[in-house]
Design a protein around this motif. Structure first.
Motif, PDB file in Angstrom:
ATOM      1  N   ASN A  77      37.890  45.574  22.289  1.00 26.80           N
ATOM      2  CA  ASN A  77      38.958  45.564  23.293  1.00 26.80           C
ATOM      3  C   ASN A  77      39.640  44.210  23.357  1.00 26.80           C
ATOM      4  O   ASN A  77      40.774  44.103  23.790  1.00 26.80           O
ATOM      5  CB  ASN A  77      38.396  45.915  24.679  1.00 26.80           C
ATOM      6  N   GLN A  78      38.919  43.159  22.956  1.00 27.58           N
ATOM      7  CA  GLN A  78      39.490  41.818  22.967  1.00 27.58           C
ATOM      8  C   GLN A  78      40.148  41.525  21.621  1.00 27.58           C
ATOM      9  O   GLN A  78      39.991  42.265  20.660  1.00 27.58           O
ATOM     10  CB  GLN A  78      38.397  40.785  23.233  1.00 27.58           C
ATOM     11  N   LYS A  79      40.883  40.425  21.552  1.00 28.12           N
ATOM     12  CA  LYS A  79      41.516  40.031  20.289  1.00 28.12           C
ATOM     13  C   LYS A  79      40.438  39.680  19.270  1.00 28.12           C
ATOM     14  O   LYS A  79      39.424  39.062  19.626  1.00 28.12           O
ATOM     15  CB  LYS A  79      42.429  38.830  20.504  1.00 28.12           C
ATOM     16  N   PRO A  80      40.642  40.036  17.996  1.00 29.93           N
ATOM     17  CA  PRO A  80      39.650  39.669  16.967  1.00 29.93           C
ATOM     18  C   PRO A  80      39.374  38.164  16.916  1.00 29.93           C
ATOM     19  O   PRO A  80      38.268  37.752  16.571  1.00 29.93           O
ATOM     20  CB  PRO A  80      40.306  40.166  15.667  1.00 29.93           C
ATOM     21  N   SER A  81      40.374  37.343  17.271  1.00 34.01           N
ATOM     22  CA  SER A  81      40.187  35.879  17.232  1.00 34.01           C
ATOM     23  C   SER A  81      39.058  35.431  18.172  1.00 34.01           C
ATOM     24  O   SER A  81      38.376  34.437  17.906  1.00 34.01           O
ATOM     25  CB  SER A  81      41.489  35.167  17.607  1.00 34.01           C
ATOM     26  N   HIS A  82      38.846  36.169  19.268  1.00 34.67           N
ATOM     27  CA  HIS A  82      37.769  35.842  20.216  1.00 34.67           C
ATOM     28  C   HIS A  82      36.416  35.912  19.520  1.00 34.67           C
ATOM     29  O   HIS A  82      35.568  35.023  19.682  1.00 34.67           O
ATOM     30  CB  HIS A  82      37.817  36.831  21.393  1.00 34.67           C
ATOM     31  N   TRP A  83      36.210  36.956  18.721  1.00 32.94           N
ATOM     32  CA  TRP A  83      34.917  37.135  18.035  1.00 32.94           C
ATOM     33  C   TRP A  83      34.796  36.202  16.839  1.00 32.94           C
ATOM     34  O   TRP A  83      33.680  35.809  16.472  1.00 32.94           O
ATOM     35  CB  TRP A  83      34.755  38.597  17.612  1.00 32.94           C
ATOM     36  N   THR A  84      35.938  35.830  16.249  1.00 33.10           N
ATOM     37  CA  THR A  84      35.905  34.843  15.158  1.00 33.10           C
ATOM     38  C   THR A  84      35.366  33.517  15.684  1.00 33.10           C
ATOM     39  O   THR A  84      34.514  32.880  15.063  1.00 33.10           O
ATOM     40  CB  THR A  84      37.317  34.641  14.573  1.00 33.10           C
ATOM     41  N   MET A  85      35.864  33.094  16.867  1.00 35.31           N
ATOM     42  CA  MET A  85      35.398  31.838  17.456  1.00 35.31           C
ATOM     43  C   MET A  85      33.960  31.945  17.947  1.00 35.31           C
ATOM     44  O   MET A  85      33.236  30.956  18.016  1.00 35.31           O
ATOM     45  CB  MET A  85      36.326  31.428  18.601  1.00 35.31           C
ATOM     46  N   ARG A  86      33.516  33.146  18.281  1.00 36.53           N
ATOM     47  CA  ARG A  86      32.116  33.381  18.681  1.00 36.53           C
ATOM     48  C   ARG A  86      31.171  33.281  17.464  1.00 36.53           C
ATOM     49  O   ARG A  86      29.962  33.188  17.617  1.00 36.53           O
ATOM     50  CB  ARG A  86      31.968  34.765  19.316  1.00 36.53           C
ATOM     51  N   GLY A  87      31.730  33.372  16.268  1.00 32.35           N
ATOM     52  CA  GLY A  87      30.885  33.328  15.059  1.00 32.35           C
ATOM     53  C   GLY A  87      30.128  34.621  14.842  1.00 32.35           C
ATOM     54  O   GLY A  87      29.018  34.614  14.303  1.00 32.35           O
ATOM     55  N   VAL A  88      30.707  35.757  15.250  1.00 34.76           N
ATOM     56  CA  VAL A  88      30.011  37.045  15.165  1.00 34.76           C
ATOM     57  C   VAL A  88      29.877  37.504  13.714  1.00 34.76           C
ATOM     58  O   VAL A  88      30.849  37.469  12.948  1.00 34.76           O
ATOM     59  CB  VAL A  88      30.757  38.119  15.992  1.00 34.76           C
ATOM     60  N   ALA A  89      28.678  37.910  13.342  1.00 36.20           N
ATOM     61  CA  ALA A  89      28.434  38.458  12.001  1.00 36.20           C
ATOM     62  C   ALA A  89      27.326  39.509  12.089  1.00 36.20           C
ATOM     63  O   ALA A  89      26.619  39.604  13.100  1.00 36.20           O
ATOM     64  CB  ALA A  89      28.009  37.337  11.040  1.00 36.20           C
ATOM     65  N   LEU A  90      27.196  40.293  11.031  1.00 33.55           N
ATOM     66  CA  LEU A  90      26.110  41.276  10.926  1.00 33.55           C
ATOM     67  C   LEU A  90      25.074  40.741   9.952  1.00 33.55           C
ATOM     68  O   LEU A  90      25.442  40.246   8.871  1.00 33.55           O
ATOM     69  CB  LEU A  90      26.656  42.632  10.448  1.00 33.55           C
ATOM     70  N   LEU A  91      23.798  40.826  10.322  1.00 34.74           N
ATOM     71  CA  LEU A  91      22.718  40.356   9.468  1.00 34.74           C
ATOM     72  C   LEU A  91      21.810  41.515   9.097  1.00 34.74           C
ATOM     73  O   LEU A  91      21.488  42.349   9.942  1.00 34.74           O
ATOM     74  CB  LEU A  91      21.900  39.276  10.187  1.00 34.74           C
TER      75      LEU A  91
END
Length: 435
Positions: A417-431
């Motif tokens: 629901n938020q802008k993808p840039s928010h999660w980019t700055m959060r450093g979100v990844a799948l492990l």
């Protein structure tokens, strides 16, 4: 921004995949560029923000960056912080972190004094949980150092010796070690399943690599027992295996032909589980849901799936077929049938965010919950090279918590629901693996 790129390094892969040596010369060069840009400014056209963002994200700081996702993070910072709205009174980098508009030095110094002494991870775009990651990494590094400088020779105490501990451990591991694959049995099964099927070719390669690991482990443990008994000479490799097994670490020789792991217990458990998936596939048939962590070459697995889908459709070419995905609401236990196209994948963990299972989208992490299991993902192929929906977050998938090119697998596209840039700055990844 200079502060943010510097401070994010202490959070490990959550901050930067590679901890770059950003320094004051990068800062001075950027300030000099901005000074020159403003001096040559045409008042009617105003500041060329696209030029400013490009010079910062791609040239001044970006010149050091070698990882694609790190470059994307840098460009995201430039896009979020450098624009016309930054001169509005309402603009702030984070709550309380504003651009002070003062005329005297004293006013600026007073404004600096009002800032907190310690910055929370949220100032740099990360979640509060990143502090736990930082403290855990620091503690692990200290304990590893202590372990490495400990004397290796046995003391004069009356307890069990190093050799007897490792001998017992080697015996227990040999008992639990999976049996060897019989070459003619494997070939017979592959012929029955379809020798030229893309995924079966991939399975054959995986079994060959697994057999190599099983053979090496069996030889090393057998020789180590004989060397401890004094029957054969203790070689350099056996000495390394003895030291590492006593310290609960993976011997160097095993690690070279297998995978990284923090302890020998996790490594050996993973060996048994990886082998269980491959033996089930070869002897009992194709799994309905695949554990991607259990493959030596997960990229090869996805390529084989793309080839399989391409062959099912007349007129499709592999060059124009790209991966796409859909996150289901079920977990592995709820899946009973395979998809008509593509594969179901399980065992992925979200790092830096949580998952709203009801609405199938990214949400903020819960306090003190670092990793969240993702439900089963349906990965399939589409005959299109067109750009994906820009509202989706492009989430990189890595084999291990260490996020480098060597552990990178593929991107997956997640709803938000938020802008993808928010999660980019959060450093979100799948492990694939969080140990």
């Amino acid at each position: 921004m200079h502060t943010a790129v510097q401070e994010r390094r202490k959070f490990g892969p959550l901050g930067w995949n590679i901890p770059y040596e950003f320094n004051t010369s990068d800062h001075y060069a950027t300030v000099q560029f901005l000074q020159n840009h403003l001096d040559d400014l045409d008042p009617k056209r105003g500041i060329q923000w696209s030029t400013v963002r490009y010079m910062i994200g791609e040239v001044q700081y970006g010149g050091r960056v070698t990882d694609d996702y790190d470059k994307h993070l840098l460009n995201t910072f430039a896009a979020v912080w450098f624009h016309e709205q930054m001169f509005n009174d309402s603009f702030c980098f984070y709550t309380g972190y504003i651009i002070p508009q003062f005329k005297t030095t004293k006013e600026v110094m007073d404004a600096i004094d009002t800032l907190p002494l310690t910055d929370t991870p949220e100032v740099f775009g990360l979640h509060m949980n990143a502090d736990i990651t930082y403290q855990t990494n620091s503690a692990t590094a200290i304990l590893d150092t202590i372990l490495n400088i400990q004397p290796k020779d046995a003391g004069g105490g009356s307890g069990e010796t190093r050799e007897s501990v490792v001998f017992r451990q080697a015996h227990e591991m040999l008992v639990k070690l999976p049996p060897d694959y019989v070459a003619h049995e494997v070939r017979t099964r592959l012929v029955k399943m379809g020798l030229l099927n893309s995924l079966n070719i991939f399975l054959k390669q995986e079994i060959a690599r697994m057999q190599k690991v099983i053979t090496l482990v069996r030889i090393t443990l057998t020789d180590l027992k004989l060397a401890i008994e004094g029957t054969i000479i203790m070689s350099e490799n056996l000495r390394d295996a003895l030291d590492n097994l006593f310290d609960a670490k993976v011997p160097s020789l095993w690690r070279k032909v297998s995978w990284e792991s923090s302890t020998i217990g996790f490594w050996f458990t993973e060996l048994v589980e990886r082998n269980a998936q491959l033996s089930h596939w070869i002897y009992e048939g194709r799994p309905t849901c695949f554990w991607m962590t259990g493959f030596f070459n997960p990229q090869g697995f996805l390529t084989a799936m793309r080839q399989e889908v391409t062959r099912m459709h007349k007129g499709w070419a592999l060059d124009t077929v790209t991966l796409h995905n859909e996150v289901l609401k079920q977990f592995k236990e709820d899946i009973s049938t395979s998809p008509t196209e593509g594969v179901y994948v399980h065992g992925l963990f979200l790092d830096g965010a949580a998952w709203d299972r009801r609405n199938s989208r990214l949400i903020e992490s819960q306090p003190k919950v670092l990793f969240v299991p993702l439900p089963v993902v349906h990965v399939f192929a589409i005959n299109s090279t067109a750009p994906k929906d820009p509202s989706l977050y492009v989430c990189p998938v890595y084999k291990k918590p260490c996020r480098t090119d060597l552990t990178y697998i593929t991107p997956l596209w997640l709803k938000t629901n938020q802008k993808p840039s928010h999660w980019t700055m959060r450093g979100v990844a799948l492990l694939c693996d969080i140990k």
